[in-house]
Design an enzyme around this catalytic site. Structure first.
Site, PDB file in Angstrom:
ATOM      1  N   ARG A 234     -35.489   8.185   7.938  1.00 25.98           N
ATOM      2  CA  ARG A 234     -34.308   7.465   7.480  1.00 25.98           C
ATOM      3  C   ARG A 234     -33.067   8.215   7.969  1.00 25.98           C
ATOM      4  NH1 ARG A 234     -37.458   4.019   6.895  1.00 25.98           N
ATOM      5  NH2 ARG A 234     -38.001   2.829   5.010  1.00 25.98           N
ATOM      6  N   GLU A 262     -26.595   2.565  10.259  1.00 26.91           N
ATOM      7  CA  GLU A 262     -27.544   1.900  11.153  1.00 26.91           C
ATOM      8  C   GLU A 262     -27.215   0.421  11.215  1.00 26.91           C
ATOM      9  OE1 GLU A 262     -32.035   2.898  11.608  1.00 26.91           O
ATOM     10  OE2 GLU A 262     -31.918   1.188  10.222  1.00 26.91           O
ATOM     11  N   HIS A 281     -34.598   1.453  15.826  1.00 28.09           N
ATOM     12  CA  HIS A 281     -35.602   1.356  14.764  1.00 28.09           C
ATOM     13  C   HIS A 281     -36.863   0.655  15.275  1.00 28.09           C
ATOM     14  CE1 HIS A 281     -35.614   1.712  10.155  1.00 28.09           C
ATOM     15  NE2 HIS A 281     -36.872   1.699  10.563  1.00 28.09           N
TER      16      HIS A 281
END
Length: 323
Positions: A234, A262, A281
């Site tokens: 994360r 993000e 991601h």
């Protein structure tokens, strides 16, 4: 999940298996779960297969699903999916995080190898000049720090041990005892000590208040010159501004599949640095890999219907330690 995601996660073969086990609704629920059409389907649903982008199963949603007994999440984290109302109803929850972990571990191992060989800074100097033989770095016998003995962290440890490269593996996880770390092939280490010793630091801890920016400016400064940070967990676990400063000097490299924020805004310095690779991601199951998630969920459905324990079962008590 959306229709495109549903087609990837449940292609014809696993979909046919699921249809043989259940009275499968022919179309995915792709809109709001409180829409009239969705309510009609939920009213007669016993098992719900969910995926990326599924709205939270709130009390309002669950009020329209009186028969619901199990939620099989064909994706990783269930934190955004579950609610107090769901737990209060005693609805069983399963996650396909085990199926998602393999691709993340493979991606991480690839990043570690590239980091160990100084691939990014070396590529930045090419084709102006190739490094002399004595300047080249190999990937063997490096000290690698693993933060978090999570499902993925343990797979990374196993892959590193199996590589035969003779790495020294340091593990920081406050929940892992010394004897367990030894069974994983790692040396337990305080986080500061891990950062001081590791050539490469790879992050696999959950997103919790106590892990927020655990790799802060002070700890990033402890990583030796020429080191690298790999983050497939994360983005909030790493201080983005501090990492940007370290990478801008050329002292550290970074492989970031997750960031904070993000996505990074256009023009962010990390996106332009030659010693930083930012990917959107993609470490988890993507494209052809997505069927692993659907197959796992179908297997869980079969286990549930046979009255067997679910391999991916999640409970409210698990949430504090999950990604």
């Amino acid at each position: 999940m959306g229709a495109e995601e549903a087609a990837a996660v449940l292609p014809p073969e696993p979909r046919a298996r699921l249809a043989a086990l259940t009275d499968l609704h022919p179309d995915p629920l792709t809109g709001p779960l409180d829409a009239p059409a969705a309510r009609t389907v939920l009213a007669r649903t016993d098992l719900l297969v969910t995926g990326w982008g599924c709205p939270t199963l709130t009390a309002d949603v669950l009020a329209h699903a009186p028969r619901l007994r199990a939620v099989l999440h064909a994706a990783g984290s269930v934190k955004a999916l579950v609610s107090d109302a769901l737990w209060a109803r005693g609805i069983v929850v399963s996650s396909a995080a085990d199926a998602n972990a393999g691709p993340v571990a493979d991606f991480t191992l690839a990043a570690i190898v590239l980091a160990a060989k100084q691939a990014l800074p070396t590529a930045a100097g090419y084709p102006a000049g190739w490094p002399a033989f004595g300047e080249r770095r190999g990937a063997d016998a490096r000290t690698i720090g693993i933060i978090g003995a999570s499902r993925i962290g343990r797979l990374v440890l196993a892959r590193l041990r199996a590589s035969g490269r003779g790495h020294r593996l340091l593990l920081h996880d406050p929940y892992v005892r010394e004897d367990e770390a030894a069974r994983l092939g790692a040396e337990p280490a305080a986080l500061d000590d891990l950062c001081r010793a590791a050539d490469i630091v790879t992050v696999h801890a959950p997103e919790l208040p106590e892990t927020y920016r655990m790799l802060n400016a002070r700890r990033l400064a402890l990583i030796p010159d020429g080191g690298a940070v790999v983050n497939t967990a994360r983005g909030s676990l790493v201080d983005t501004d501090a990492l940007t400063r370290e990478c801008a000097t050329g002292r550290l490299s970074a492989f970031l599949d997750v960031t904070d924020p993000e996505p990074l805004p256009a023009g962010h310095p990390l996106l332009a640095l030659p010693n930083v690779l930012v990917t959107p991601h993609i470490a988890g199951a993507q494209g052809s890999e997505a069927r692993r998630l659907g197959a796992y969920a179908v297997d869980e459905a079969a286990r549930y219907l046979r009255g067997e324990p679910l391999l991916g079962r999640r409970t409210a008590a698990d949430l504090p330690r999950l990604a």
